[in-house]
Design a protein around this motif. Structure first.
Motif, PDB file in Angstrom:
ATOM      1  N   PRO A  22       0.819  -1.221   0.000  1.00  0.00           N
ATOM      2  CA  PRO A  22       0.000   0.000   0.000  1.00  0.00           C
ATOM      3  C   PRO A  22       0.854   1.273   0.000  1.00  0.00           C
ATOM      4  O   PRO A  22       0.519   2.248  -0.676  1.00  0.00           O
ATOM      5  CB  PRO A  22      -0.817  -0.125   1.294  1.00  0.00           C
ATOM      6  CG  PRO A  22      -0.877  -1.579   1.565  1.00  0.00           C
ATOM      7  CD  PRO A  22       0.466  -2.095   1.144  1.00  0.00           C
ATOM      8  N   GLU A  23       1.976   1.235   0.755  1.00  0.00           N
ATOM      9  CA  GLU A  23       2.841   2.414   0.787  1.00  0.00           C
ATOM     10  C   GLU A  23       3.523   2.618  -0.558  1.00  0.00           C
ATOM     11  O   GLU A  23       3.644   3.751  -1.038  1.00  0.00           O
ATOM     12  CB  GLU A  23       3.873   2.294   1.905  1.00  0.00           C
ATOM     13  CG  GLU A  23       4.657   3.585   2.130  1.00  0.00           C
ATOM     14  CD  GLU A  23       5.590   3.514   3.319  1.00  0.00           C
ATOM     15  OE1 GLU A  23       6.329   4.492   3.544  1.00  0.00           O
ATOM     16  OE2 GLU A  23       5.598   2.484   4.027  1.00  0.00           O
ATOM     17  N   ALA A  54      -4.724   4.386  -1.006  1.00  0.00           N
ATOM     18  CA  ALA A  54      -3.601   3.592  -0.499  1.00  0.00           C
ATOM     19  C   ALA A  54      -3.069   4.175   0.803  1.00  0.00           C
ATOM     20  O   ALA A  54      -2.813   3.445   1.770  1.00  0.00           O
ATOM     21  CB  ALA A  54      -2.489   3.539  -1.551  1.00  0.00           C
ATOM     22  N   TYR A  55      -2.926   5.504   0.862  1.00  0.00           N
ATOM     23  CA  TYR A  55      -2.368   6.130   2.056  1.00  0.00           C
ATOM     24  C   TYR A  55      -3.344   6.118   3.232  1.00  0.00           C
ATOM     25  O   TYR A  55      -2.921   6.181   4.394  1.00  0.00           O
ATOM     26  CB  TYR A  55      -1.898   7.548   1.760  1.00  0.00           C
ATOM     27  CG  TYR A  55      -0.414   7.611   1.527  1.00  0.00           C
ATOM     28  CD1 TYR A  55       0.479   7.292   2.546  1.00  0.00           C
ATOM     29  CD2 TYR A  55       0.109   7.962   0.295  1.00  0.00           C
ATOM     30  CE1 TYR A  55       1.844   7.324   2.351  1.00  0.00           C
ATOM     31  CE2 TYR A  55       1.486   7.994   0.078  1.00  0.00           C
ATOM     32  CZ  TYR A  55       2.339   7.683   1.116  1.00  0.00           C
ATOM     33  OH  TYR A  55       3.705   7.710   0.922  1.00  0.00           O
ATOM     34  N   ALA A  56      -4.628   6.054   2.967  1.00  0.00           N
ATOM     35  CA  ALA A  56      -5.585   5.937   4.065  1.00  0.00           C
ATOM     36  C   ALA A  56      -5.298   4.671   4.869  1.00  0.00           C
ATOM     37  O   ALA A  56      -5.322   4.679   6.106  1.00  0.00           O
ATOM     38  CB  ALA A  56      -7.015   5.910   3.520  1.00  0.00           C
ATOM     39  N   TRP A  57      -4.984   3.588   4.174  1.00  0.00           N
ATOM     40  CA  TRP A  57      -4.666   2.333   4.855  1.00  0.00           C
ATOM     41  C   TRP A  57      -3.307   2.411   5.552  1.00  0.00           C
ATOM     42  O   TRP A  57      -3.142   1.929   6.680  1.00  0.00           O
ATOM     43  CB  TRP A  57      -4.680   1.181   3.865  1.00  0.00           C
ATOM     44  CG  TRP A  57      -4.291  -0.120   4.500  1.00  0.00           C
ATOM     45  CD1 TRP A  57      -3.106  -0.772   4.386  1.00  0.00           C
ATOM     46  CD2 TRP A  57      -5.084  -0.896   5.403  1.00  0.00           C
ATOM     47  NE1 TRP A  57      -3.099  -1.920   5.149  1.00  0.00           N
ATOM     48  CE2 TRP A  57      -4.313  -2.023   5.792  1.00  0.00           C
ATOM     49  CE3 TRP A  57      -6.377  -0.758   5.921  1.00  0.00           C
ATOM     50  CZ2 TRP A  57      -4.790  -2.991   6.666  1.00  0.00           C
ATOM     51  CZ3 TRP A  57      -6.855  -1.723   6.800  1.00  0.00           C
ATOM     52  CH2 TRP A  57      -6.065  -2.819   7.153  1.00  0.00           C
ATOM     53  N   PHE A  60      -3.676   4.481   8.721  1.00  0.00           N
ATOM     54  CA  PHE A  60      -4.443   3.748   9.725  1.00  0.00           C
ATOM     55  C   PHE A  60      -3.541   2.726  10.432  1.00  0.00           C
ATOM     56  O   PHE A  60      -3.571   2.597  11.655  1.00  0.00           O
ATOM     57  CB  PHE A  60      -5.625   3.035   9.072  1.00  0.00           C
ATOM     58  CG  PHE A  60      -6.388   2.140  10.014  1.00  0.00           C
ATOM     59  CD1 PHE A  60      -7.255   2.663  10.958  1.00  0.00           C
ATOM     60  CD2 PHE A  60      -6.212   0.760   9.964  1.00  0.00           C
ATOM     61  CE1 PHE A  60      -7.946   1.833  11.832  1.00  0.00           C
ATOM     62  CE2 PHE A  60      -6.892  -0.076  10.837  1.00  0.00           C
ATOM     63  CZ  PHE A  60      -7.766   0.467  11.771  1.00  0.00           C
ATOM     64  N   SER A  61      -2.725   2.044   9.644  1.00  0.00           N
ATOM     65  CA  SER A  61      -1.812   1.047  10.205  1.00  0.00           C
ATOM     66  C   SER A  61      -0.759   1.687  11.096  1.00  0.00           C
ATOM     67  O   SER A  61      -0.307   1.083  12.075  1.00  0.00           O
ATOM     68  CB  SER A  61      -1.134   0.261   9.078  1.00  0.00           C
ATOM     69  OG  SER A  61      -2.088  -0.401   8.266  1.00  0.00           O
ATOM     70  N   MET A  68      -4.914   9.942   8.249  1.00  0.00           N
ATOM     71  CA  MET A  68      -5.850   8.983   7.670  1.00  0.00           C
ATOM     72  C   MET A  68      -7.155   9.693   7.297  1.00  0.00           C
ATOM     73  O   MET A  68      -7.686   9.510   6.188  1.00  0.00           O
ATOM     74  CB  MET A  68      -6.145   7.857   8.658  1.00  0.00           C
ATOM     75  CG  MET A  68      -7.084   6.796   8.103  1.00  0.00           C
ATOM     76  SD  MET A  68      -7.813   5.727   9.381  1.00  0.00           S
ATOM     77  CE  MET A  68      -8.978   6.870  10.138  1.00  0.00           C
ATOM     78  N   GLN A  71      -7.143  11.813   4.176  1.00  0.00           N
ATOM     79  CA  GLN A  71      -7.255  11.142   2.886  1.00  0.00           C
ATOM     80  C   GLN A  71      -8.699  11.157   2.371  1.00  0.00           C
ATOM     81  O   GLN A  71      -8.927  11.247   1.158  1.00  0.00           O
ATOM     82  CB  GLN A  71      -6.740   9.702   2.975  1.00  0.00           C
ATOM     83  CG  GLN A  71      -5.296   9.571   3.439  1.00  0.00           C
ATOM     84  CD  GLN A  71      -4.353  10.523   2.739  1.00  0.00           C
ATOM     85  OE1 GLN A  71      -4.234  10.509   1.511  1.00  0.00           O
ATOM     86  NE2 GLN A  71      -3.655  11.341   3.514  1.00  0.00           N
TER      87      GLN A  71
END
Length: 205
Positions: A22-23, A54-57, A60-61, A68, A71
């Protein structure tokens, strides 16, 4: 000295090897959309949608809840910016505009208020360990994105500042690929400002 340099390089290699897809997706699509935005290409907006998802995930992580949430705002403004840049059929492209010097007071005030509100919320209602840094960068990005969607030249100045601030924050959160990404974004934002300034001067002649 050589051992120290080797250890440092090895550290970064290890970090990149453990970087999730994702990153990587967020970084690659983000680079493309920012480059296209600097070139005033409408295609930057649909590509930016890929990056923000992608950056929202990623955020969040990493427990960076301010970024988050940002986004989702970026997702909305990407749709709005896409519409705004192509909405006026009588123009081949939207003109670049300026904000007046006194309008910087409104920008600073908006960033300050948003920073305080976001930081307090993140500190008391989430488990983030960077409420103030996250709040400030989120507030700056929020304002910069508004200026970008309206094609205000000075949006690049705000982006340069916030991109620089993000670099140490991402390193602290072990998002080293994103730290490198934002270092590159500083260069792209400077280029974007210079290109847009040249275009603006051409509009006014």
């Amino acid at each position: 000295m050589f051992l120290l340099e080797s250890t440092f390089i090895r550290f970064f290699i290890d970090q990149f090897e453990h970087t999730g897809w994702p990153e990587w997706l967020g970084v690659v699509s983000g680079l493309i959309c920012i480059y296209l935005a600097a070139k005033e290409r409408v295609l930057s907006w649909p590509i930016s949608i890929i990056s923000v998802i992608a950056y929202a995930w990623v955020f969040f992580s990493a427990k960076m809840y301010g970024d988050m949430s940002l986004q989702f705002y970026f997702l909305f403004t990407a749709c709005y910016g896409w519409y705004f840049w192509v909405s006026k059929k009588s123009q081949t492209q939207q003109p670049i505009t300026l904000i007046k010097p006194r309008d910087w007071l409104y920008v600073i005030f908006a960033v300050a208020i948003l920073t305080v509100l976001l930081a307090l919320f993140l500190k008391h209602f989430t488990d983030t360990d960077v409420p103030y840094a996250d709040g400030f960068c989120t507030a700056m990005s929020f304002v910069a994105q508004i200026l970008l969607t309206r094609k205000v030249l000075q949006n690049w100045i705000v982006w340069i500042i916030v991109d620089i601030c993000y670099i140490p924050l991402y390193i602290y959160k072990h998002l080293n690929l994103s730290a490198v990404f934002y270092a590159v974004l500083v260069i792209i934002a400077i280029k974007g400002y210079l290109d847009w300034r040249k275009t603006y001067r051409g509009q006014t002649n």
